[in-house]
Design a protein around this motif. Structure first.
Motif, PDB file in Angstrom:
ATOM      1  N   ASP A 173       1.059  -1.284   0.064  1.00 38.54           N
ATOM      2  CA  ASP A 173       0.081   0.141   0.092  1.00 38.54           C
ATOM      3  C   ASP A 173       0.857   1.561   0.662  1.00 38.54           C
ATOM      4  O   ASP A 173       0.627   2.209  -0.738  1.00 38.54           O
ATOM      5  CB  ASP A 173      -0.847   0.337   1.454  1.00 38.54           C
ATOM      6  N   PHE A 174       2.001   1.336   0.608  1.00 37.60           N
ATOM      7  CA  PHE A 174       2.408   2.892   0.677  1.00 37.60           C
ATOM      8  C   PHE A 174       3.566   3.045  -0.498  1.00 37.60           C
ATOM      9  O   PHE A 174       3.567   3.746  -1.372  1.00 37.60           O
ATOM     10  CB  PHE A 174       3.982   2.426   2.023  1.00 37.60           C
ATOM     11  N   ALA A 175       3.792   1.516  -1.244  1.00 31.44           N
ATOM     12  CA  ALA A 175       4.453   1.810  -2.544  1.00 31.44           C
ATOM     13  C   ALA A 175       3.773   2.389  -3.807  1.00 31.44           C
ATOM     14  O   ALA A 175       3.861   3.001  -4.585  1.00 31.44           O
ATOM     15  CB  ALA A 175       5.040   0.397  -3.072  1.00 31.44           C
ATOM     16  N   VAL A 176       2.169   1.938  -3.365  1.00 30.22           N
ATOM     17  CA  VAL A 176       1.033   2.615  -4.624  1.00 30.22           C
ATOM     18  C   VAL A 176       1.055   3.860  -4.595  1.00 30.22           C
ATOM     19  O   VAL A 176       1.090   4.536  -4.896  1.00 30.22           O
ATOM     20  CB  VAL A 176       0.332   1.690  -4.389  1.00 30.22           C
ATOM     21  N   ASN A 177       0.687   4.021  -3.017  1.00 31.93           N
ATOM     22  CA  ASN A 177       0.689   5.010  -2.625  1.00 31.93           C
ATOM     23  C   ASN A 177       1.898   6.524  -3.453  1.00 31.93           C
ATOM     24  O   ASN A 177       1.780   7.716  -3.661  1.00 31.93           O
ATOM     25  CB  ASN A 177      -0.043   5.848  -1.625  1.00 31.93           C
TER      26      ASN A 177
END
Length: 1143
Positions: free
Chosen positions: A642-646
């Motif tokens: 989720d962090f990488a996508v955001n």
């Protein structure tokens, strides 16, 4: 000569497969004997068959063995100690397990009846050479060796010889068994018979004599036996030498004691006996060497030469007291220049084994001084196996410091050679000599100097030589990686990069090289290739390899988990370091960040990469960051995903916001640099994912319209991003289940806007090709974008769908403008230097990319192929190999789709018009001559596509093209007549005789009413063309062929129908007729030997192949006769080619 079995005479009787019972005293008829032997011959193992079976030992008739016989033969296993009635040669031709027992029984027989045993052994020797010949034991002592050899050679001339080494699969162990037999025989006879000066002297006489005969099989087998005898003698001599040395020490000890009695007398007798035996063995070794080796090491057969050199290497290594002398070593040096790669390799390997023994180096000093330069040259041998072996030999020379290091310069250049085997061998040498310094005797020992840090500092010094080219550095790393364990010491590499006060001198250039080394080593550790390969085959790994790669991935992740953010922070600002450093994350196991509770470190890494993305504007750095973003967003798990996508969305939003701001600034202060950098970032990100830049699209278009003087590079990236946006919009519509009219209308509007901008740029490009690469980059991008857009919106893809309105096809004028721009780009060399242009996108805009874009329009049927296809083909021979290969693939695709004679003719006319244009407007004959030669070369290349059966298949197409070409040439005679000679003539030679006659008549008829005297120089091509047609007609059909008469092939005369039996010898290959010198070059060949080999190929045609060729020729002639006189020239030529290929 000896590849095929010999068909036996019809009078021969098949030998029975029943076991033979040994019966003594029975006499049988023998094959032709020497003149002295008129008393008949004694059988060694007589049979209980009928007396009339006089040829039971003759050549076997080759008939299939039934299953019952096969089973009986395969089950005929003789247990140890069990009596067998097979002859010696049958034992050797078998499995070989019985050889020790058979040899032991033969020695016992020899001790009881020497003559009978000797006759049996000689019969085996002759039959091992392939000749079934026996000497009666009654006349064994009186038989002359020369008479026997003459009889054996005569048998070979008449084809009564069989090659057991190559003829049958069931004799696959024949060579090994024959060598084993003689070795066991020498070992078994070492107590008595070996030294009786009768048994082995006689055998050696026959072996030497047979080794000097013309038949190859005799020389090969005799050389094999003679060389093995010397090896076996050496083994016995070594045992005797050890015994003699022990006896000598005991004798010296007794003499020191002052004792003199039976003990001393016994020891002295033992010593003298051992010495006499050694002397006798060495005499036999010298006899074989001078009688056999000296002649056969330069035999015409490379296999014989190779076996001689291999044996000599073994002899010197095993028995240096006799053979480690320049008298014998010189043969190894001479054969380093042999024309056969196998012989050169055998010599190199023999020398390598010798130099491995430290005690031999002193005796090799003079030899080394004479031949070490040749050894170094062989490291770059044309044969890869020889080169790899020679590099190993150089390592041995370096280990003993037998030549100066300055001589290694050319060898180190092979680190970037193409063959991977050579590169790896040199890499091992570099590691041992320069990195590990195994050969440096002055280097003090100590753990500190052998540490990974020391090795890494040394490899960094080597990489300094290639620092300007990262690709060459990668080659060096790939070569050394397998041998240098320090490259896998991740923690040591990281600590050296992070340390400010390293124990070794470490500069910025070394840091760059070390980061490149770290990145390349990580890729190698997980199974990726880091250097280009000639084949693009997919790599396949075993389960063990995959497990190893996964373990390496885990080790890399654990080593860099905490230090990776520090590395990024320290080297983020350096554009040379950031790209390889960022790409390391692509080979890490991201799940370990969660398992090891290192989420914070992972997030820090991504933040550092985001900073690097907005800090740099170079292609490599941007592309590496984008790949890292996409990898982390897809391969991470849970919260980290989720962090990488955001974060990726943040990058997109920040980039779009920066672009909006920059576009506004450009309108105010005309600062284009910031816009260019952000457009590059947008382009690299846009390549992998769709971006929401709908609001920016109009700004891009407006910027292009408002600022027509915008920098070409800025304009290029504006157009590229507009093209990518249109492509992604089309992709979205095609993939959607429901499509709104608004989305289609919006896409059409954006597409038309892009076409308008591309058309304007294409029309305003300068006509001159002297504006350098700066202006040509924009033109190349325009060509590529236009071609891709036309393919995407091809009419046929949307004609039968609801999206029919999306179809598009360019008009003729637009297509002609497009090709005009492409043609100008092809005239600009890729090597043109322009200091003001960054060449990072040169691969996407070079001539290859332009040709591929244009060819794609033709192969996908996006545009009519008649115009664009012929224009592209007309450039086949004008722009180098890479462009030529692309156009060749285009021609192959077009030929599969149908008739391309029209395209070929138009291409030739286009090339010819280029020549006419220059010829009429320029006074430079050199330029006009070059263009006319290009036209001729194009015709030759295009006509070369019609070869073999394709000439008959495409005959009508060729004929039509020739006819249309003649019409074109006479349409403006005599101005266009040179088109006949320059473009049409190569195609005429592909036609049969009767077509050439018709063409000749047509050409002469067209010239009847024309005035040839008005301008004779202009008519010269016409006369040349007519003369060439008449010559070709005369060559193809010199005499008319009457109806019903079969055609005969011309040129090479027919071979004699009464083919002789297969010959197994070369009449001119005896040692007396060979050249005494060794070739001094790798490529020098013995002219007589090559001529002789050609004659052998011509004369020694296997009978079955000759029969097949005759039948095929008869069938072809008969078929030609039935089908008329149409293709007599072609069919006879094809028949000739087939016959030659069969022979």
């Amino acid at each position: 000569m000896e590849e095929e079995d010999i068909a036996p005479p019809e009078t021969l009787v098949r030998r029975s497969t029943r076991p033979r019972a040994p019966i003594r005293g029975k006499k049988h008829k023998l094959p032709p004997q020497p003149p002295k032997n008129k008393k008949g011959a004694s059988r060694l193992y007589d049979e209980s068959d009928d007396a009339g079976d006089d040829f039971s030992d003759g050549i076997e008739e080759f008939r299939p063995m039934n299953k019952r016989n096969k089973t009986m033969k395969s089950s005929n296993i003789v247990l140890p100690g069990k009596i067998t009635h097979e002859t010696l040669i049958e034992i050797i031709k078998g499995s070989g397990k019985q050889i020790p027992q058979v040899v032991k029984r033969w020695v016992e027989l020899y001790e009881k009846d020497p003559r009978h045993a000797m006759a049996e052994l000689l019969s085996m020797l002759f039959e091992a050479c392939g000749a079934k010949y026996q000497i009666p034991e009654e006349v064994l002592d009186e038989t002359d060796v020369d008479d026997v050899v003459v009889a054996l050679v005569n048998m070979a001339r008449t084809g009564e010889v069989e090659d057991y080494q190559n003829s049958k699969k069931e004799f696959k162990n024949f060579k090994e068994n024959l060598v084993s037999f003689w070795d066991h025989l020498v070992t078994e006879c070492q107590t008595a018979a070996l030294f009786d000066k009768n048994l082995f002297d006689k055998c050696i006489d026959y072996i030497i004599a047979l080794s000097c005969t013309p038949p190859r099989v005799y020389r090969l087998v005799a050389s094999l036996m003679g060389l093995q005898l010397v090896t076996s003698f050496i083994n016995i001599a070594k045992v005797l030498s050890a015994r003699r040395e022990t006896t000598r020490r005991q004798l010296d000890a007794e003499k020191k004691k002052g004792s003199d009695g039976p003990r001393v007398e016994s020891l002295d007798k033992t010593y003298n006996a051992a010495h006499e035996k050694i002397t006798l063995l060495e005499e036999m070794m010298r006899k074989v060497f001078t009688g056999l080796f000296v002649h056969r090491y330069r035999d015409i057969d490379p296999d014989i030469r190779m076996s001689c050199i291999q044996s000599l290497g073994v002899w010197i290594l095993l028995y240096p007291s006799l053979f480690l002398q320049d008298l014998y070593l010189k043969y190894l040096g001479w054969t380093l220049n042999d024309k056969s790669g196998g012989v050169r390799k055998a010599s190199v390997l023999a020398l390598q084994n010798l130099y491995e023994v430290d005690d031999n180096v002193g005796s090799l000093a003079l030899f080394t001084e004479r031949f070490y330069k040749r050894m170094l040259e062989l490291a770059d041998d044309i044969d890869i196996a020889v080169a790899v072996s020679a590099i190993g030999l150089v390592k041995q020379l370096l280990r003993h410091q037998l030549f100066p290091d300055e001589e290694l310069g050319p060898l180190y250049d092979l680190l970037i050679d193409d063959p991977a085997d050579i590169r790896r061998a040199v890499g091992e040498l570099v590691y041992d000599h320069l990195i590990a310094q195994k050969f440096n005797t002055s280097q003090p020992s100590g753990d500190q100097l052998d540490s990974s840090e020391e090795h890494l500092s040394r490899i960094s010094q080597i990489l300094r030589e290639f620092s300007t080219d990262p690709i060459l550095s990668t080659y060096v790393i790939d070569d050394v990686w397998d041998y240098m364990g320090a490259m896998k010491d991740w923690k040591c590499i990281i600590s050296m990069l992070l340390a400010d006060n390293s124990s070794v001198e470490f500069g910025d250039l070394d840091a760059t090289n070390l980061i490149r080394l770290l990145s390349a080593s990580v890729k190698k550790a997980v199974g990726e290739r880091i250097v280009p390969v000639t084949d693009n085959r997919k790599q396949y790994h075993t389960k063990a390899q995959r497990d190893m790669f996964e373990n390496n991935r885990r080790d890399i992740t654990l080593a860099m988990m905490k230090t990776y953010p520090q590395l990024l922070l320290k080297f983020m600002a350096d554009k040379a370091k950031v790209s390889p450093l960022v790409e390391i994350i692509l080979h890490m196991n991201l799940e370990l960040y969660s398992l090891k509770r290192q989420e914070k470190s992972f997030k820090t890494v991504l933040q550092r990469m985001k900073e690097a993305f907005f800090k740099h504007g170079e292609k490599d750095a941007l592309r590496s960051c984008v790949r890292a973003f996409n990898f982390c967003a897809s391969e991470s798990r849970g919260e980290l995903k989720d962090f990488a996508v955001n974060l990726l969305k943040e990058v997109e939003n920040d980039l779009i916001a920066k672009l909006k701001f920059v576009l506004q600034e450009v309108e105010d202060d005309d600062d284009e640099y910031s816009m260019l950098v952000n457009l590059k970032r947008l382009y690299e990100l846009h390549l992998s994912r769709q971006l929401p830049i709908g609001s920016l699209y109009e700004d891009f278009s407006r910027n292009l319209q408002r600022f027509r003087s915008t920098d070409d590079e800025v304009s290029s990236f504006l157009l590229l991003n507009m093209y990518l946006h249109v492509s992604w919009c089309l992709h979205t519509i095609i993939q959607s289940d429901t499509v709104s009219e608004a989305s289609v209308s919006s896409l059409l509007s954006k597409r038309d806007t892009l076409f308008e901008q591309l058309g304007y740029v294409m029309s305003t490009l300068p006509d001159s090709k002297d504006d350098g690469r700066s202006r040509s980059l924009l033109a190349s991008w325009v060509c590529v974008i236009l071609a891709e857009l036309w393919v995407l919106f091809k009419n046929t893809d949307f004609a039968s769908t609801k999206l029919k309105s999306l179809g598009y096809c360019p008009d003729v004028s637009t297509l002609q403008k497009f090709w005009g721009v492409c043609e100008k780009q092809l005239q600009i060399s890729d090597e043109t230097e322009d200091e003001d242009v960054v060449r990072e996108y040169i691969e996407e805009t070079n001539r290859d990319a332009v040709v591929i874009a244009a060819a794609k329009l033709v192969t996908t049927d996006t545009v009519p192929k008649d115009f664009l296809g012929s224009e592209i083909v007309s450039h086949l021979v004008m722009h180098g190999t890479s462009v030529s290969e692309i156009i060749k693939h285009l021609i192959a695709v077009l030929k599969k789709k149908g008739d391309i004679s029209g395209i070929f003719l138009q291409a030739l006319q286009r090339a010819y018009r280029r020549y006419l244009l220059v010829d009429s407007t320029s006074t430079e004959d050199l330029v006009a001559g070059k263009l006319f030669q290009e036209c001729k070369d194009l015709a030759a290349r295009l006509s070369g596509t019609f070869v073999g059966a394709a000439r008959n298949k495409h005959r009508l197409e060729i004929l039509n093209m020739v006819g249309e070409g003649i019409i074109y040439a006479f349409s403006n005679a005599p101005k266009h007549l040179s088109f006949l000679d320059g473009a049409i003539l190569p195609f005429v030679s592909k036609l049969p005789t009767h077509d050439i006659v018709e063409i000749l008549k047509d050409v002469e008829k067209r010239s009847e009413n024309l005035d040839m005297d008005a301008d004779p120089s202009r008519w010269r091509p016409y006369f040349t063309f007519v003369e060439m047609l008449r010559e070709k007609y005369a060559k193809l059909d010199h005499t008319p062929v009457e109806k019903g008469q079969n055609g005969r092939r011309r040129g090479q005369p027919r071979k004699q129908q009464n083919l002789p039996g297969k010959r197994l010898f070369d009449e001119k290959s005896s040692s007396e007729e060979e050249d005494d010198s060794i070739s001094g070059s790798d490529h020098d060949a013995d002219g007589d030997a090559e001529e002789e080999e050609e004659e052998d190929k011509e004369e020694d045609t296997p009978l079955i192949h000759a029969m097949r060729s005759s039948k095929l020729r008869a069938m072809r002639i008969s078929r030609d006769g039935n089908s008329g006189q149409t293709n007599i020239g072609d069919s006879s030529r094809a028949t000739e080619d087939m016959a030659v290929s069969r022979t």
